[in-house]
Design an enzyme around this catalytic site. Structure first.
Site, PDB file in Angstrom:
ATOM      1  N   PHE A 144       2.181   0.426 -26.635  1.00  0.00           N
ATOM      2  CA  PHE A 144       1.938  -1.001 -26.430  1.00  0.00           C
ATOM      3  C   PHE A 144       1.976  -1.317 -24.939  1.00  0.00           C
ATOM      4  O   PHE A 144       2.671  -2.225 -24.494  1.00  0.00           O
ATOM      5  CB  PHE A 144       2.972  -1.802 -27.216  1.00  0.00           C
ATOM      6  CG  PHE A 144       2.468  -3.162 -27.648  1.00  0.00           C
ATOM      7  CD1 PHE A 144       1.205  -3.327 -28.183  1.00  0.00           C
ATOM      8  CD2 PHE A 144       3.282  -4.282 -27.536  1.00  0.00           C
ATOM      9  CE1 PHE A 144       0.747  -4.578 -28.596  1.00  0.00           C
ATOM     10  CE2 PHE A 144       2.851  -5.534 -27.949  1.00  0.00           C
ATOM     11  CZ  PHE A 144       1.569  -5.674 -28.485  1.00  0.00           C
ATOM     12  N   THR A 176      -0.987  -1.110 -21.491  1.00  0.00           N
ATOM     13  CA  THR A 176      -2.261  -1.775 -21.167  1.00  0.00           C
ATOM     14  C   THR A 176      -3.205  -1.796 -22.370  1.00  0.00           C
ATOM     15  O   THR A 176      -3.665  -2.852 -22.804  1.00  0.00           O
ATOM     16  CB  THR A 176      -2.941  -1.028 -19.990  1.00  0.00           C
ATOM     17  OG1 THR A 176      -2.038  -0.991 -18.892  1.00  0.00           O
ATOM     18  CG2 THR A 176      -4.228  -1.711 -19.570  1.00  0.00           C
ATOM     19  N   VAL A 177      -3.493  -0.621 -22.911  1.00  0.00           N
ATOM     20  CA  VAL A 177      -4.514  -0.524 -23.965  1.00  0.00           C
ATOM     21  C   VAL A 177      -3.995  -1.084 -25.298  1.00  0.00           C
ATOM     22  O   VAL A 177      -4.692  -1.860 -25.968  1.00  0.00           O
ATOM     23  CB  VAL A 177      -4.992   0.939 -24.120  1.00  0.00           C
ATOM     24  CG1 VAL A 177      -5.985   1.071 -25.265  1.00  0.00           C
ATOM     25  CG2 VAL A 177      -5.618   1.441 -22.822  1.00  0.00           C
ATOM     26  N   GLU A 199     -14.158   6.662 -29.162  1.00  0.00           N
ATOM     27  CA  GLU A 199     -14.998   6.114 -28.085  1.00  0.00           C
ATOM     28  C   GLU A 199     -14.181   5.862 -26.810  1.00  0.00           C
ATOM     29  O   GLU A 199     -14.653   6.111 -25.701  1.00  0.00           O
ATOM     30  CB  GLU A 199     -15.629   4.793 -28.566  1.00  0.00           C
ATOM     31  CG  GLU A 199     -16.576   4.162 -27.583  1.00  0.00           C
ATOM     32  CD  GLU A 199     -17.842   4.991 -27.379  1.00  0.00           C
ATOM     33  OE1 GLU A 199     -18.606   5.155 -28.331  1.00  0.00           O
ATOM     34  OE2 GLU A 199     -18.047   5.483 -26.249  1.00  0.00           O
ATOM     35  N   GLY A 246     -14.017   4.632 -20.741  1.00  0.00           N
ATOM     36  CA  GLY A 246     -13.528   3.272 -21.012  1.00  0.00           C
ATOM     37  C   GLY A 246     -14.457   2.462 -21.890  1.00  0.00           C
ATOM     38  O   GLY A 246     -14.682   2.783 -23.051  1.00  0.00           O
ATOM     39  N   GLY A 285      -4.109  -1.828 -14.148  1.00  0.00           N
ATOM     40  CA  GLY A 285      -4.097  -1.126 -15.443  1.00  0.00           C
ATOM     41  C   GLY A 285      -5.162  -0.043 -15.549  1.00  0.00           C
ATOM     42  O   GLY A 285      -5.436   0.455 -16.623  1.00  0.00           O
ATOM     43  N   GLU A 335      -3.214   5.681 -14.707  1.00  0.00           N
ATOM     44  CA  GLU A 335      -2.121   5.992 -15.635  1.00  0.00           C
ATOM     45  C   GLU A 335      -0.789   5.712 -14.919  1.00  0.00           C
ATOM     46  O   GLU A 335      -0.733   5.711 -13.685  1.00  0.00           O
ATOM     47  CB  GLU A 335      -2.163   7.472 -16.034  1.00  0.00           C
ATOM     48  CG  GLU A 335      -3.543   7.986 -16.431  1.00  0.00           C
ATOM     49  CD  GLU A 335      -4.028   7.511 -17.795  1.00  0.00           C
ATOM     50  OE1 GLU A 335      -3.253   7.533 -18.753  1.00  0.00           O
ATOM     51  OE2 GLU A 335      -5.208   7.120 -17.892  1.00  0.00           O
ATOM     52  N   ASP A 344      -8.098  14.099 -15.350  1.00  0.00           N
ATOM     53  CA  ASP A 344      -8.534  13.083 -16.314  1.00  0.00           C
ATOM     54  C   ASP A 344     -10.053  13.184 -16.548  1.00  0.00           C
ATOM     55  O   ASP A 344     -10.516  13.223 -17.699  1.00  0.00           O
ATOM     56  CB  ASP A 344      -8.163  11.692 -15.785  1.00  0.00           C
ATOM     57  CG  ASP A 344      -8.621  10.578 -16.713  1.00  0.00           C
ATOM     58  OD1 ASP A 344      -7.890  10.249 -17.657  1.00  0.00           O
ATOM     59  OD2 ASP A 344      -9.724  10.042 -16.487  1.00  0.00           O
ATOM     60  N   LYS A 366     -12.170  14.331 -20.054  1.00  0.00           N
ATOM     61  CA  LYS A 366     -13.279  13.537 -20.617  1.00  0.00           C
ATOM     62  C   LYS A 366     -14.547  14.382 -20.698  1.00  0.00           C
ATOM     63  O   LYS A 366     -15.302  14.311 -21.679  1.00  0.00           O
ATOM     64  CB  LYS A 366     -13.517  12.283 -19.762  1.00  0.00           C
ATOM     65  CG  LYS A 366     -12.357  11.291 -19.852  1.00  0.00           C
ATOM     66  CD  LYS A 366     -12.438  10.256 -18.750  1.00  0.00           C
ATOM     67  CE  LYS A 366     -11.362   9.207 -18.880  1.00  0.00           C
ATOM     68  NZ  LYS A 366     -11.236   8.357 -17.701  1.00  0.00           N
TER      69      LYS A 366
HETATM   70  P1  NDP Z   1       0.617   2.616 -20.648  1.00  0.00           P
HETATM   71  O1  NDP Z   1       1.458   3.515 -19.814  1.00  0.00           O
HETATM   72  O2  NDP Z   1       0.310   1.258 -20.159  1.00  0.00           O
HETATM   73  O3  NDP Z   1       1.253   2.491 -22.103  1.00  0.00           O
HETATM   74  C1  NDP Z   1       1.666   3.590 -22.810  1.00  0.00           C
HETATM   75  C2  NDP Z   1       2.415   3.120 -24.036  1.00  0.00           C
HETATM   76  O4  NDP Z   1       2.696   4.270 -24.832  1.00  0.00           O
HETATM   77  C3  NDP Z   1       3.736   2.441 -23.750  1.00  0.00           C
HETATM   78  O5  NDP Z   1       3.878   1.306 -24.576  1.00  0.00           O
HETATM   79  C4  NDP Z   1       4.789   3.490 -24.107  1.00  0.00           C
HETATM   80  O6  NDP Z   1       5.986   2.962 -24.657  1.00  0.00           O
HETATM   81  C5  NDP Z   1       4.070   4.225 -25.217  1.00  0.00           C
HETATM   82  N1  NDP Z   1       4.528   5.610 -25.363  1.00  0.00           N
HETATM   83  C6  NDP Z   1       4.476   6.609 -24.443  1.00  0.00           C
HETATM   84  N2  NDP Z   1       4.993   7.729 -24.954  1.00  0.00           N
HETATM   85  C7  NDP Z   1       5.387   7.427 -26.223  1.00  0.00           C
HETATM   86  C8  NDP Z   1       6.010   8.141 -27.256  1.00  0.00           C
HETATM   87  N3  NDP Z   1       6.358   9.416 -27.099  1.00  0.00           N
HETATM   88  N4  NDP Z   1       6.280   7.506 -28.417  1.00  0.00           N
HETATM   89  C9  NDP Z   1       5.942   6.209 -28.581  1.00  0.00           C
HETATM   90  N5  NDP Z   1       5.336   5.478 -27.636  1.00  0.00           N
HETATM   91  C10 NDP Z   1       5.075   6.077 -26.468  1.00  0.00           C
HETATM   92  O7  NDP Z   1      -0.735   3.429 -20.909  1.00  0.00           O
HETATM   93  P2  NDP Z   1      -2.196   2.864 -21.142  1.00  0.00           P
HETATM   94  O8  NDP Z   1      -2.170   1.784 -22.135  1.00  0.00           O
HETATM   95  O9  NDP Z   1      -2.864   2.650 -19.848  1.00  0.00           O
HETATM   96  O10 NDP Z   1      -2.906   4.157 -21.777  1.00  0.00           O
HETATM   97  C11 NDP Z   1      -2.650   4.538 -23.110  1.00  0.00           C
HETATM   98  C12 NDP Z   1      -3.592   5.693 -23.460  1.00  0.00           C
HETATM   99  O11 NDP Z   1      -4.933   5.238 -23.337  1.00  0.00           O
HETATM  100  C13 NDP Z   1      -3.466   6.899 -22.541  1.00  0.00           C
HETATM  101  O12 NDP Z   1      -3.669   8.060 -23.288  1.00  0.00           O
HETATM  102  C14 NDP Z   1      -4.606   6.677 -21.528  1.00  0.00           C
HETATM  103  O13 NDP Z   1      -5.055   7.864 -20.963  1.00  0.00           O
HETATM  104  C15 NDP Z   1      -5.654   6.058 -22.422  1.00  0.00           C
HETATM  105  N6  NDP Z   1      -6.638   5.222 -21.736  1.00  0.00           N
HETATM  106  C16 NDP Z   1      -6.238   4.265 -20.848  1.00  0.00           C
HETATM  107  C17 NDP Z   1      -7.168   3.436 -20.259  1.00  0.00           C
HETATM  108  C18 NDP Z   1      -6.793   2.385 -19.298  1.00  0.00           C
HETATM  109  O14 NDP Z   1      -7.697   1.758 -18.719  1.00  0.00           O
HETATM  110  N7  NDP Z   1      -5.502   2.129 -19.054  1.00  0.00           N
HETATM  111  C19 NDP Z   1      -8.599   3.567 -20.567  1.00  0.00           C
HETATM  112  C20 NDP Z   1      -8.915   4.595 -21.551  1.00  0.00           C
HETATM  113  C21 NDP Z   1      -7.954   5.384 -22.094  1.00  0.00           C
HETATM  114  P3  NDP Z   1       7.016   2.083 -23.759  1.00  0.00           P
HETATM  115  O15 NDP Z   1       6.302   0.784 -23.558  1.00  0.00           O
HETATM  116  O16 NDP Z   1       8.212   1.959 -24.613  1.00  0.00           O
HETATM  117  O17 NDP Z   1       7.188   2.869 -22.505  1.00  0.00           O
HETATM  118  N1  HSE Z   2      -6.945   6.245 -15.911  1.00  0.00           N
HETATM  119  C1  HSE Z   2      -8.249   6.289 -16.495  1.00  0.00           C
HETATM  120  C2  HSE Z   2      -9.290   6.010 -15.437  1.00  0.00           C
HETATM  121  C3  HSE Z   2      -8.327   5.299 -17.600  1.00  0.00           C
HETATM  122  O1  HSE Z   2      -8.928   5.494 -14.374  1.00  0.00           O
HETATM  123  O2  HSE Z   2     -10.462   6.308 -15.646  1.00  0.00           O
HETATM  124  C4  HSE Z   2      -9.618   5.365 -18.390  1.00  0.00           C
HETATM  125  O3  HSE Z   2      -9.676   6.529 -19.152  1.00  0.00           O
END
Ligand code: NDP
Ligand code: HSE
Length: 328
Positions: A11, A13-14, A128, A133, A186, A189, A200, A204
């Site tokens: 929970f 960014t995504v 997807e 993204g 956001g 990572e 990364d 992909k």
């Molecule tokens: P964030 O770091 O913002 O959020 C990660 C979330 O995952 C947090 O809520 C964290 O919990 C939770 N988490 C991490 N490890 C565990 C675990 N072992 N068990 C349960 N929950 C866990 O990451 P993003 O939202 O940016 O990215 C999430 C995924 O999406 C990644 O794999 C990323 O590569 C991918 N992604 C991200 C994009 C982006 O633009 N940000 C775009 C495309 C893909 P807590 O809050 O408690 O720390």
């Molecule tokens: N951290 C990744 C990026 C998120 O900057 O492209 C999207 O996968």
């Protein structure tokens, strides 16, 4: 009207983006799909912190609890790293849940396995969001591959790298300032190592290779170079010569069937199709036998672009399950 339950794993960014879009589009999705979706569980590492007002009662740290929820049918996954993500999704699939993931680290390595398992369990995997993204490269490829062969893929696949290189060039920012801003927006990572080291984009590219060619090159044979060694003066000098740095990932199937790939920075001139692709934008050029070269460009990272394609995956899966094509 039938209601199905969904869980969001992660929970940040995504994950939060998925939650917001599902709420904002609740009525429309209900009308289009004929099914009400309820987010019933949200899995995080620290359930005591309420990230979005009104969600405290949904938070859990236990995957058992997620799967024990009666009527659970869809799992959105937006956590980081291969594990525990793969194990969680494996269990979800065995529990007959459709799964939709944004996690390219997990999917590049375990994607084919997860899809086989899903097929055996009669459920779907949406991925997807793992690649580029908000750019719909996966669904586009799935579609064109019905008739075309793809021989080569070249693209900018990491939004953070492209954002940093753009800001260093256009605004004169330092690498560190640009990276910090990419994190606060956001895009990067939480641990930006994979972004700036090229890992990364490599993951992909491997997902695209598996989709286009049914296989990936041996990972050890792929040169992966990041942008961490590019200095402000190099960016300035390139700019003075009318050139721009792009972080480019490419994979190709040679005529002898061998798949070769590389990832790294390249200098491009203004005739190059990647020259105008600035900021967080990604671009993917697909070389095909019938269409010729098809290039997709759009936001490669960020909360809403990424979350929206995951919700689209959900709509497509529910539509498929019901035996109809979802249209606007
Ligand atoms: P964030 O770091 O913002 O959020 C990660 C979330 O995952 C947090 O809520 C964290 O919990 C939770 N988490 C991490 N490890 C565990 C675990 N072992 N068990 C349960 N929950 C866990 O990451 P993003 O939202 O940016 O990215 C999430 C995924 O999406 C990644 O794999 C990323 O590569 C991918 N992604 C991200 C994009 C982006 O633009 N940000 C775009 C495309 C893909 P807590 O809050 O408690 O720390
Ligand atoms: N951290 C990744 C990026 C998120 O900057 O492209 C999207 O996968």
């Amino acid at each position: 009207m039938a209601t199905i339950k969904a869980a969001i794993l992660g929970f940040g960014t995504v994950g939060q983006g998925i939650y917001h879009i599902l709420n904002e589009k609740r009525e429309e999705l209900k009308n289009k799909l004929g099914i009400e979706l309820e987010v019933a569980k949200i899995l995080v590492t620290d359930a005591s912190r309420e990230r979005v007002p009104g969600t405290a009662h949904l938070m859990t740290t236990s995957m058992e609890e997620v799967l024990a929820e009666s009527g659970m049918q869809v799992v959105f996954e937006a956590i980081v790293n291969e594990e525990p993500a793969y194990s969680y999704l494996k269990r979800a699939v065995e529990h007959k849940c459709h799964v939709i993931t944004a996690n390219k680290v997990m999917f590049a390595k375990r994607g084919l396995e997860l899809q086989d398992l899903a097929k055996a369990n009669g459920v779907f995997v949406g991925f997807e969001a793992t690649t580029a993204g908000g750019v719909p490269v996966i669904k586009t490829m799935k579609n064109i591959l019905l008739v075309n062969d793809v021989s080569r893929i070249q693209g900018v696949l990491n939004g953070t790298c492209n954002y940093i290189l753009t800001k260093m060039r256009a605004e004169g920012w330092s690498f560190d300032t640009a990276l910090k801003e990419a994190q606060s927006l956001g895009y990067a990572e939480a641990d930006p190592y994979n972004d700036i080291s090229g890992q990364d984009a490599f993951k992909k590219l491997m997902i695209l290779s598996a989709l286009a060619f049914g296989e990936q090159p041996d990972w050890a044979d792929v040169d992966v170079i990041g942008i961490d060694s590019i200095s402000a003066s190099q960016v300035r000098e390139a700019c003075e010569k009318g050139l721009r740095y792009r972080h480019v990932a490419e994979v190709e199937k040679l005529t002898n069937g061998k798949i070769v790939a590389k990832v790294g920075p390249q200098l491009v001139d203004k005739e190059h199709p990647l020259y105008p692709v600035d900021d967080v934008f990604n671009a993917v050029a697909l070389e095909t036998n019938y269409i010729g070269t098809l290039t997709l460009v759009g936001p490669g990272a960020g909360m809403y672009p990424t979350a929206s394609v995951m919700v689209e995956d959900y709509a497509e899966i529910i539509g498929k399950r019901a035996g109809f094509v979802v249209t606007i």
